[in-house]
Design an enzyme around this catalytic site. Sequence first.
Site, short mmCIF file in Angstrom:
data_model
loop_
_atom_site.label_atom_id
_atom_site.label_comp_id
_atom_site.label_asym_id
_atom_site.label_seq_id
_atom_site.Cartn_x
_atom_site.Cartn_y
_atom_site.Cartn_z
N LYS A 78 52.77 2.25 44.66
CA LYS A 78 52.03 3.26 43.90
C LYS A 78 51.42 4.24 44.90
O LYS A 78 50.93 3.83 45.95
CB LYS A 78 50.94 2.57 43.08
CG LYS A 78 50.16 3.50 42.15
CD LYS A 78 49.14 2.71 41.32
CE LYS A 78 48.39 3.59 40.34
NZ LYS A 78 47.43 2.80 39.52
N SER A 153 47.78 3.47 34.52
CA SER A 153 48.14 4.53 35.42
C SER A 153 49.31 4.22 36.34
O SER A 153 49.91 5.14 36.91
CB SER A 153 46.93 4.93 36.27
OG SER A 153 46.57 3.86 37.14
N SER A 177 45.69 -0.88 34.34
CA SER A 177 46.72 0.01 34.89
C SER A 177 47.94 -0.67 35.49
O SER A 177 48.92 0.01 35.82
CB SER A 177 46.10 0.92 35.96
OG SER A 177 45.37 1.96 35.34
#
Lengths: 485, 95
Positions: A78, A153, A177
């Site tokens: 990420k 997210s 997330s």
Amino acid sequence: MELHQFTIHALQEKIRNGEVSALQIAESVFSRIDAVEGRIHSYIRLMKEEAMASAARADEGIQKGDIQPLTGIPIALKDIVCTRGIPTTCGSRMLHQFVPPYNATAVEKLAAAGAIFVGKANMDEFAMGSSTETSYFGPTRNPWDLERIPGGSSGGSATAVAADECIASIGSDTGGSIRQPAALCGVVGMKPTYGRVSRFGLIAFASSLDQIGPLTKDVEDCAIMMNVLAGYDPKESTSVKAEVPDYRQFVGRDIKGWKIGIPKEYFIDGIDPEVSAAVAKTIETVRQCGASIVEISLPHTKYCVAVYYIIAPAEASSNLARYDGVRYGFRAADARDLSEMYQKTRRQGFGAEVKRRIMIGTYALSAGYYDAYYGKASQVRALIRRDFDEAFARCDVVLTPTTPTPAFKIGEKTDDPLQMYLSDIFTISANLAGIPGISVPCGFSTSGLPIGVQFLAGHFEEGKLLQAASAYEKSAAVEKRRPAL
Amino acid sequence: MKLSTADVEYVAKLARLEVSEAEKEKLTAQINDILRYIDQLNELDTMGVAPMSHAIAVTNAFREDRAAQSLEPGDALANAPDARGEFFRVPKVIE
């Protein structure tokens, strides 16, 4: 089957047997990326050159018998974890040219375990969002239905795994997330206990909630990733000096005689009927595994979202104060003085959702309002944690839906922040209480969208989560579908 | 309405965020919406409940006070929007 479709453990066996090379695996993953990335947009940046060089080095090691737990395994990161010399944007214009001078500890650990980094995965700006629509670099699409969001997210981390654009990935989870996008994309995602995985080099959002964790194709891969990521880090003062078990030993063990807690507050009106049905089926499967079902109560559940939307923005408003256009990141042009430079930089550098949260957080912490908001929320947070302490005295793990609905349409909730926030209604509690949680695929809706089930356990009981999830995964034999791309 | 546009303007100033008139209107409505939702916390009597500020009880994470390698000035300045010599440059602070 093509190499990019395999799990970590399957590829590791092939590497050990000399059936495949790290280069072949990397080539397979990048050819898959060439074929599908244009439609999905999992990545903000690909690291093909670095990956191929690492794969070649891995193959030299393999020749000499040097095989680490992730040797030759393509992993996506990420874009919130710092990578030395590789831009790390956090999905924001504010950091779109930021090049970290050091690696996050999680990155160092993955690299030391032999991982090949495929690229930096797309995400909601500063991890604030549940749909990956707030990224400065544009949205990521759900591989199961390109008109739908992948969750967020860590949306890019989830789609990269679901669409076989990597073998596994890491994300971060502040209110769901990792688990929410894992559920919406049909992969496994774990948020470890607060303090289990070092956050050194993780760009901070809400420091009392943030955790790094893996997204994988099955439960065994999740255990393999946790073996690499977990542990104390002297560079991270909130990481905990607790012993780390071999998580892989929990995979494949049965759960006969276990008590599975079903909190009645998580089975509310407003849950999609197909989600309810899939979770009911999961409960039945768990019972067939020899576990007994206990109804429990987590009475403060309905307050979780309200508590979260004070605490997370409050901490964010403080953490994001560092983006002032002075030491790194974006700076607005043409400011007459320093104060104007700050204000213009922050106006132009942050997107709407980030600004909204900075505003809520600043208000909640401002003179005269602190007690009414942050103080009150911190007290209710203590009650939420107490609910779990009492629940885990009565059961081994708690089982809930991961999300109230399958993936929603792109654009459906962007104008209604509160509706967007409510999509994290079942995942936020674990962050507030600091406990670990895992989302595991448990079926599909009639329109073919994945549905996830969540297991929660007490602090540092990731082993129990893996044991329950793997027992469920094995006996449910949820149909192994792949998105039609 | 808990928050007026004037309040929003004040909070934006505290946060060093420039907001346009249109943004101010939209933010006022949205923040009020969210605060109304948050108000449900007032249903709960929390008298005497110790606030929880950490998920795990780790206190005083001390380490030995030993010098270790730190960033070279060049590396520390590499991301600066504007730097001169070994310093960050900013627009003037006062008139």
